[in-house]
Design an enzyme around this catalytic site. Sequence first.
Site, PDB file in Angstrom:
ATOM      1  N   ASP A  18     -11.997  -2.171  11.525  1.00  0.00           N
ATOM      2  CA  ASP A  18     -11.451  -0.958  12.034  1.00  0.00           C
ATOM      3  C   ASP A  18     -12.392   0.137  12.307  1.00  0.00           C
ATOM      4  O   ASP A  18     -11.875   1.323  12.875  1.00  0.00           O
ATOM      5  CB  ASP A  18     -10.597  -0.347  10.815  1.00  0.00           C
ATOM      6  CG  ASP A  18     -11.197  -0.335   9.538  1.00  0.00           C
ATOM      7  OD1 ASP A  18     -11.570  -1.199   8.792  1.00  0.00           O
ATOM      8  OD2 ASP A  18     -11.239   0.831   8.936  1.00  0.00           O
TER       9      ASP A  18
ATOM     10  N   TRP B 179     -17.045  -3.407  -1.565  1.00  0.00           N
ATOM     11  CA  TRP B 179     -16.710  -2.681  -0.331  1.00  0.00           C
ATOM     12  C   TRP B 179     -17.709  -1.466  -0.085  1.00  0.00           C
ATOM     13  O   TRP B 179     -17.617  -1.129   0.948  1.00  0.00           O
ATOM     14  CB  TRP B 179     -15.355  -2.488  -0.082  1.00  0.00           C
ATOM     15  CG  TRP B 179     -14.687  -1.285  -1.155  1.00  0.00           C
ATOM     16  CD1 TRP B 179     -14.222  -1.424  -2.295  1.00  0.00           C
ATOM     17  CD2 TRP B 179     -14.416   0.061  -0.444  1.00  0.00           C
ATOM     18  NE1 TRP B 179     -13.883  -0.106  -2.873  1.00  0.00           N
ATOM     19  CE2 TRP B 179     -13.973   0.759  -1.498  1.00  0.00           C
ATOM     20  CE3 TRP B 179     -14.559   0.482   0.540  1.00  0.00           C
ATOM     21  CZ2 TRP B 179     -13.626   2.067  -1.596  1.00  0.00           C
ATOM     22  CZ3 TRP B 179     -14.136   1.915   0.734  1.00  0.00           C
ATOM     23  CH2 TRP B 179     -13.897   2.665  -0.297  1.00  0.00           C
TER      24      TRP B 179
ATOM     25  N   ASP C 168       0.900  -1.316   0.068  1.00  0.00           N
ATOM     26  CA  ASP C 168       0.118  -0.048  -0.024  1.00  0.00           C
ATOM     27  C   ASP C 168       0.825   1.249  -0.022  1.00  0.00           C
ATOM     28  O   ASP C 168       2.189   1.174  -0.251  1.00  0.00           O
ATOM     29  CB  ASP C 168      -0.994  -0.158   1.138  1.00  0.00           C
ATOM     30  CG  ASP C 168      -2.355   0.703   0.812  1.00  0.00           C
ATOM     31  OD1 ASP C 168      -2.342   1.920   0.507  1.00  0.00           O
ATOM     32  OD2 ASP C 168      -3.491  -0.155   1.075  1.00  0.00           O
TER      33      ASP C 168
ATOM     34  N   ASP D  24      -8.754  -0.062  -6.248  1.00  0.00           N
ATOM     35  CA  ASP D  24      -9.632   0.768  -5.659  1.00  0.00           C
ATOM     36  C   ASP D  24      -8.868   2.248  -5.430  1.00  0.00           C
ATOM     37  O   ASP D  24      -7.799   2.190  -5.495  1.00  0.00           O
ATOM     38  CB  ASP D  24     -10.241   0.240  -4.388  1.00  0.00           C
ATOM     39  CG  ASP D  24      -9.106   0.158  -3.223  1.00  0.00           C
ATOM     40  OD1 ASP D  24      -8.053  -0.474  -3.499  1.00  0.00           O
ATOM     41  OD2 ASP D  24      -8.943   0.652  -2.207  1.00  0.00           O
ATOM     42  N   GLU D  25      -9.623   3.017  -5.357  1.00  0.00           N
ATOM     43  CA  GLU D  25      -9.258   4.723  -4.939  1.00  0.00           C
ATOM     44  C   GLU D  25      -8.100   4.892  -5.781  1.00  0.00           C
ATOM     45  O   GLU D  25      -7.105   5.226  -4.955  1.00  0.00           O
ATOM     46  CB  GLU D  25      -8.996   4.581  -3.455  1.00  0.00           C
ATOM     47  CG  GLU D  25     -10.306   4.484  -2.628  1.00  0.00           C
ATOM     48  CD  GLU D  25      -9.970   4.366  -1.046  1.00  0.00           C
ATOM     49  OE1 GLU D  25     -10.841   4.922  -0.419  1.00  0.00           O
ATOM     50  OE2 GLU D  25      -8.811   4.163  -0.668  1.00  0.00           O
TER      51      GLU D  25
ATOM     52  N   HIS E 145      -2.784   3.459  -4.523  1.00  0.00           N
ATOM     53  CA  HIS E 145      -2.136   2.710  -3.245  1.00  0.00           C
ATOM     54  C   HIS E 145      -0.791   2.078  -3.380  1.00  0.00           C
ATOM     55  O   HIS E 145      -0.358   0.975  -2.991  1.00  0.00           O
ATOM     56  CB  HIS E 145      -3.123   1.605  -2.562  1.00  0.00           C
ATOM     57  CG  HIS E 145      -4.463   2.268  -2.068  1.00  0.00           C
ATOM     58  ND1 HIS E 145      -4.417   3.159  -1.074  1.00  0.00           N
ATOM     59  CD2 HIS E 145      -5.787   2.285  -2.706  1.00  0.00           C
ATOM     60  CE1 HIS E 145      -5.528   3.496  -0.762  1.00  0.00           C
ATOM     61  NE2 HIS E 145      -6.446   3.000  -1.644  1.00  0.00           N
TER      62      HIS E 145
END
Length: 555
Positions: free
Chosen positions: A435, A408, A212, A335-336, A272
């Site tokens: 989390d 997600w 990441d 993702d992202e 990431h």
Amino acid sequence: MQKTVGKLRLIAGTAILAFTVSLIYGCGRQPARAGYDIVPLPAETVFRNEEPFVIDRSVIIYTYSTDNGLKNASFLSDYINTVCGFRPTIIASPDLQVTEDNSGKPILLSVKPEVAPPDGYILEIGGGIIRITGSTDAGVFYGVQTLRKAMPESSAGRVEFPAATVTDSPRFPHRGFMLDVARSFFTVEQVKEFIDIMALHNLNIFHWHLTDDQGWRIEIDRYPELTEKGGFRAESSGMYGGYYTKADIKEVIAYAADKYIEVIPEIDLPGHTTAAIATYPHLGCTGGPYEITSLTGVRKDILCAGNPETYTFLENVFEEVAELFPSKYIHIGGDESPRTRWIECPKCQAKIRQEGLRADDHHTGEDYLQGYMNIYFEKFLKERGKTIIGWDEIVEGGLSPEATVMSWRGVEGGEIAARAGHDVIMSPNSHLYFDYYQSLDVDNEPAAFGGYVPLERVYHFDPVPEGLTPGEQKHIIGLQANLWSPWTRDYSIAQYMTLPRMAALAEVAWSYPGQRDFNDFTSRLSNLTKVYDNEGYNYRAEFFEIAPVYEIRPR
């Protein structure tokens, strides 16, 4: 102790001797009484009008003579030792058979594919014998776990099991948990203990988030600087980080396999990836410099999709990852990933034109460029016997039907993917992000990433959305909870955030909605926490809203 024999035959004299020994060691005290109110709750338990079975020092475990048979028997012997203070002898036999002239107290482990659906088992107790018959080796293991969780600790060294037949099998084949080691690094021994915790809860997929922005944790021979430089970051207290050698990873994979848990690695692309491009700046669109920090959030600088060297780099990385991990799947993240740099990057724009990736009413050319990367590496990994999983963003720019989608951002992405024919793993942040806070009393809880996912919300989640056709429902192959680790640097905090929510995850993964009742679950959960106590696991002791006083980590 292990032996190999042709048939199971015990003589009466052995039984008399064993009974005498058990009286001496039990000192005449009453045995503890086992119960089948466990987590996850078995599908069916039918009590029988027979004498109970008492585990004491006369018990011998008979198992099928394969490596897995011996492993399952060893687990059971160890669990009995934890509860009763002794390890029963194990005898491996290629032809287990009990006849009327057998005596003693045998526990028989065997595999018969026809007895239950995949990973299911039948546990038969009574008539002077315990039989655990699994449809697979894993099914036997889950039967052993049921016996383990049914056993209370016994100061007398003896446990009485009421005569019963327990029939059980899981609802979903994919029952997963993700541990993020990129933000906070956990040692090999800590990772292995997480696998132990998963095994206790009948989970079978360990998703290992290895790379990441905050760190690169997997050794790659061709690129040693990925771990030497990318595995560490500067913090106010000094350098922080760590990584796993290939030997470490093989050790974890083997350890998990013994417990019928598949380890799936995640290597993020194209976003990431700060740890990678800080190590090799030419792989980013601007050339850097890039800095590895502990800061969370979405970063604009990602891998350059127009640079041929990016594809060479990822090919070399995935070549080694595919060779190292025996898993069916490799997770590619996806993702992202903001396309901001790609819009400004001449190489990326040239790649868009070269591949004929045209914007339309739904997506930009840059969206389709990420789809191009997904399909490129899906084909690359398929040639090496692997199937890709990606977070639900991977459907936005085009994707092969063979790719599996992990939803997600709620369940909507999973619904879209299932309707398009993709297999789907439900992992919504609304219900399965561990989390997030377990209580609204956040001042008395460890720091969390944000959000609120109490135990009850996890328990009431159904991974199969309403509105899907029966054919589309079949594409929902399971679910997974995630523990992202920006705030869980302390390993005991990671356990606390996981337990007992993993118990709710396990019951959702194993059973059907009509079989579940939260109040009944919390009653059974009290029994499971005794196992947590015996194993020394840290967990949230309050199942409802009132949280215990607990140290708060800096946010």
